[in-house]
Design a protein around this motif. Structure first.
Motif, mmCIF file in Angstrom:
data_model
loop_
_atom_site.group_PDB
_atom_site.id
_atom_site.type_symbol
_atom_site.label_atom_id
_atom_site.label_comp_id
_atom_site.label_asym_id
_atom_site.label_seq_id
_atom_site.Cartn_x
_atom_site.Cartn_y
_atom_site.Cartn_z
ATOM 1 N N SER A 101 1.038 -1.288 -0.093
ATOM 2 C CA SER A 101 0.029 -0.053 0.004
ATOM 3 C C SER A 101 0.665 1.218 -0.050
ATOM 4 C CB SER A 101 -1.152 -0.048 1.122
ATOM 5 O OG SER A 101 -0.305 -0.160 2.214
ATOM 6 N N THR A 102 2.067 1.128 -0.234
ATOM 7 C CA THR A 102 3.106 2.241 -0.706
ATOM 8 C C THR A 102 3.458 2.998 0.605
ATOM 9 O OG1 THR A 102 1.688 4.082 -1.082
ATOM 10 C CG2 THR A 102 2.283 2.615 -2.885
ATOM 11 N N LEU A 103 3.144 2.324 1.652
ATOM 12 C CA LEU A 103 3.365 3.021 3.323
ATOM 13 C C LEU A 103 4.768 2.783 3.552
ATOM 14 C CD1 LEU A 103 0.266 2.726 5.164
ATOM 15 C CD2 LEU A 103 0.887 4.720 3.866
ATOM 16 N N ASN A 116 1.993 7.244 -6.817
ATOM 17 C CA ASN A 116 0.712 7.703 -6.810
ATOM 18 C C ASN A 116 -0.338 7.346 -7.706
ATOM 19 O OD1 ASN A 116 0.770 9.679 -4.773
ATOM 20 N ND2 ASN A 116 1.270 11.545 -6.111
ATOM 21 N N ARG A 165 -1.788 4.444 -5.389
ATOM 22 C CA ARG A 165 -2.536 5.110 -4.580
ATOM 23 C C ARG A 165 -4.132 5.219 -4.995
ATOM 24 N NH1 ARG A 165 2.277 8.323 -2.803
ATOM 25 N NH2 ARG A 165 3.359 6.997 -1.407
ATOM 26 N N GLN A 166 -4.269 5.641 -6.162
ATOM 27 C CA GLN A 166 -5.690 5.767 -6.616
ATOM 28 C C GLN A 166 -6.373 4.480 -6.802
ATOM 29 O OE1 GLN A 166 -6.769 8.802 -7.669
ATOM 30 N NE2 GLN A 166 -4.918 10.094 -8.324
ATOM 31 N N ILE A 203 -5.981 1.754 -4.654
ATOM 32 C CA ILE A 203 -6.232 0.932 -3.639
ATOM 33 C C ILE A 203 -6.896 1.625 -2.474
ATOM 34 C CG2 ILE A 203 -4.170 -0.252 -4.047
ATOM 35 C CD1 ILE A 203 -2.670 1.612 -1.962
ATOM 36 N N TYR A 217 -8.916 12.680 -2.217
ATOM 37 C CA TYR A 217 -8.883 11.734 -3.377
ATOM 38 C C TYR A 217 -9.167 12.651 -4.465
ATOM 39 C CZ TYR A 217 -7.692 7.451 -0.851
ATOM 40 O OH TYR A 217 -7.100 6.545 -0.165
#
Lengths: 355, 398
Positions: free
Chosen positions: A70-72, A92, A95-96, A98, A124
């Motif tokens: 989840s890119t964290l 990015n 992120r759109q 998930i 968002y």
């Protein structure tokens, strides 16, 4: 070499069940924290609209995998892509796509349910009218419509978790990550949340990755389950196939009730050649995995020889719990309270375990 | 494309700032403390360091035992002069008392802070060429008061002496207008670079304002971010497709609003309660506060990135804030410090904010007069931000 074959075979089986395209692709994903390897070169694929479970004890690395996907958190090594986008280079874009239901509640107690959802929705860039409509729909979906203007701080744990889940659905994600979604919930709320997860998956074709340490949860929800231990995926398959691993062949799972259970008895049973593992469930109950035709007799004999008074014997159908025990040689618990030493672990493990 | 990006980043920052402020205003207790802190700070500092003008209407007991000399009484001249001086300063209030024991009792009960006794042979002694005696009764527990009464009496006698001498020279044929110059040819006057009285409080108020705003942002920012990280809500923002910088920018804006609110409160208190006057442009005062925050915020962000939890963050901040408070010349002039402390003081941005603010508020300086401070603050801010941005980005995706 061995591991690659294993993955290839599970993929082939998966494709028979679901003919969808690959949504998430993970290759050799690794995360090290100051020399400690939390996630160790894991690789797997998740198909579109699949529910994929990561099952393992606390500290196995499940949350770290979710956080990386989840890119964290950035992976130390390896790559992964979601919907074709790289999780590091095109974060990015990822992120759109998930939504994340984290183990911790992502919510501000001092804001109302609506204010919380509006705040996150605005991040968002959802147009105002669409967002308002979606907030109302989502709140109704989890029966929180009338609590719209109440502060989240006043909600019960079950209500908060439902909020936590719908918060992740604001951007209508293609992929939803759920980290221990039913942790700390009462049975009723647990069922509600599980039903809701299934519903989202069915109606929106959302791909779902969830982590859990609860066998029943993985069993009920997931199309495929990856068993994680010490940062590695030891086995990956459907629930049914996993159970076949245990019940297939000549494995017997016995549950003995012995009121006058002693350590000596347990040791004697463990010492038997046919016994693969013994776990003491409480003061009077033993759960035994054994192989061979003679297993049943030998165990009873060993017990009787130690003056055991056997109240009942149950021949169990294997559960995911047994699968985990069978594969990792220990129960799904925190590493710290893993008390009973497992004999002959190496005896059967290497074949199943991906290293 | 870039402009679009910047626009959404700003709008996300504003969202986050607004959310933070909303949380702040829902927290009643926090809000009360937010307002109480500057009030405490101001009243404490204001009363602990009293300026001379703040001593007024001190109750003094007066015993006049003077029997006079015939029908001539010098003690009444004395009391007249005392009253006329007091009319200007308003420092004391005179209550009559009958004798020494009476005065002592009044001091004990707190009805008087001190006493003046004119001896019975005051006039007769002076008239017969001896010294007249005036006794001061003091409260030993308050040495400051005794010094004050002595100073007042000194003034009274000096004025009486001058008057007497003036009468004498007038008798010698000098006219009334020049008689004063003959008797007292020298006159010393103190004058500051600006009109009006300049108290210790005028010196300290701008510094406290600067310090409160800085402290608010410096402690607030790391605490706010690490708190969100601990609770988990930071993940909610980070998982959204927003620029990482919007988070820090939004948080800073919220903290800034908080700090400016406190700063304004201090300014209002200083003006209404302690008679501080702002001589410079009020907008320049606020602009300076904002610039101060800008110069500091980078440091706060760097520390935030290193702090693992809220507790550590707050402790880090306190450790840095304390020396900064005392070394930046907010309470004590930098010139009073030993050389090594002066050099430390020179690298603290707060020193320059407080300095510039003081110049603007007290001396009424405008932008050209504070260019040195302004440029130092801008450089400080730019350098710190340049360090902070990559550090923060890294820390957020550990």
């Amino acid at each position: 070499m061995n591991s690659k074959e294993k993955i290839a075979s599970t993929q082939a089986e998966g494709e028979e069940l679901l003919e969808n395209k690959v949504m998430i692709e993970v290759k050799n994903l690794t995360k090290k924290f100051n020399g400690f390897t939390a996630v160790d070169h894991i690789s797997f694929d998740v198909k579109e609209s699949e529910i994929f479970g990561l099952l393992g004890p606390n500290g196995a690395g499940k949350t770290t995998i979710i956080r990386m996907l989840s890119t964290l958190t950035r992976p130390t090594e390896g790559t992964a892509s979601i919907g074709g986008y790289d999780i590091v280079k095109q974060d990015n874009k990822v992120r759109q796509l998930i939504g994340l239901v984290s183990e911790k509640m992502i919510m501000y107690d001092r804001l109302t349910a609506e204010e919380n959802l509006r705040f996150f929705g605005k991040l968002y860039n959802i147009p105002k009218n669409t967002l308002n409509q979606r907030i109302d729909e989502l709140l109704e979906l989890v029966q929180l419509g009338k609590w719209k203007d109440s502060k989240v701080g006043t909600f019960s744990t079950g209500m908060r978790q439902r909020m936590n889940v719908i918060r992740a659905l604001l951007n209508m994600p293609k992929v939803l990550f759920l980290d221990e979604p039913t942790l700390g919930l009462d049975p009723q709320s647990t069922v509600e949340v599980r039903e809701f997860i299934k519903k989202i998956n069915r109606e929106n074709q959302t791909t779902i990755i969830l982590t859990t340490h609860m066998m029943t949860e993985a069993d009920r929800l997931c199309d495929r389950i990856g068993i994680i231990d010490h940062g590695k995926i030891s086995t990956l398959d459907t629930s049914t196939n996993l159970k076949k691993l245990v019940s297939g062949g000549d494995t017997t799972v016995l549950k003995l009730e012995i009121p006058n259970l002693t350590k000596k008895m347990v040791a004697a049973i463990q010492a038997l050649d046919c016994v693969k593992s013994v776990s003491q469930e409480n003061a009077a109950h033993l759960k035994i995995h054994a192989t061979g035709n003679e297993a049943f007799d030998s165990i009873i004999d060993a017990a009787r020889a130690n003056k055991a008074k056997i109240n009942s014997v149950e021949n169990l159908q294997p559960t995911l719990e047994d699968v985990f025990l069978y594969i990792t040689g220990r129960e799904v618990r925190d590493k710290a309270d893993n008390k009973i030493a497992m004999p002959n672990r190496r005896h059967f493990r290497p074949k199943q375990r991906i290293r | 494309m870039i402009r679009m990006g910047a626009k959404t980043m700003i709008s996300h920052s504003l969202r986050i700032a607004w959310k933070d402020l909303m949380e702040l205003f829902r927290n009643r207790m926090g809000l009360v403390l937010l307002i109480l802190m500057p009030i405490f700070m101001m009243t404490m500092v204001g009363f602990i360091y009293p300026s001379e003008t703040s001593l007024n209407s001190v109750p003094i007991a007066l015993v006049n035992e003077d029997a006079g000399f015939g029908n001539y009484s010098l003690s009444s001249t004395f009391i007249m002069t005392l009253n006329s001086i007091n009319e200007n300063t308003g420092m004391i209030t005179i209550t009559d008392a009958s004798n020494l024991d009476d005065v002592r009792e009044m001091i004990q009960t707190g009805d008087a802070e001190g006493g003046i006794i004119i001896s019975s042979d005051f006039t007769s002694n002076i008239m017969s060429g001896k010294q007249g005696t005036v006794t001061i009764v003091t409260d030993e527990s308050n040495p400051q008061m005794s010094a004050m009464i002595q100073a007042v009496l000194g003034q009274v006698f000096e004025q009486m002496g001058t008057m007497l001498a003036q009468q004498n020279v007038q008798g010698l044929g000098v006219d009334a207008n020049t008689s004063l110059a003959v008797v007292k040819p020298y006159n010393v006057q103190t004058k500051g670079s600006i009109e009006g009285e300049f108290s210790y409080f005028d010196f300290i108020a701008p510094g406290i304002m600067a310090m409160t705003v800085m402290m608010s942002v410096m402690t607030g920012l790391p605490a706010a971010i690490s708190q969100e990280r601990e609770v988990g809500t930071l993940d909610g923002m980070m998982v959204a497709p927003i620029n990482r910088l919007s988070v820090i920018l939004g948080k800073t804006l919220a903290q800034m609003a908080r700090g400016i609110l406190q700063g304004t409160l201090i300014l209002v208190l200083a003006v209404t309660l302690f008679g501080v006057t702002v001589h410079g442009n009020i907008l320049l005062v606020f602009a300076l506060l904002l610039l101060g925050v800008f110069s500091f915020v980078g440091l706060g962000v760097v520390l935030t990135s290193f702090a693992k939890d809220q507790e550590t963050a707050v402790m880090m901040m306190t450790t840095i804030m304390f020396p900064m408070m005392f070394l930046s010349g907010v309470f004590f002039p930098v010139e009073q410090m030993p050389w090594f402390m002066q050099s430390i003081s020179k690298v603290l941005p707060l020193t320059y904010v407080a300095d510039a603010l003081r110049k603007v508020m007290v001396l009424g300086a405008d932008i050209p007069a504070i260019t040195t401070e302004l440029s130092i603050l801008i450089v400080f801010g730019v350098v710190m931000t340049a360090i902070a941005v990559p550090v923060f980005k890294r820390a957020m995706t550990r």
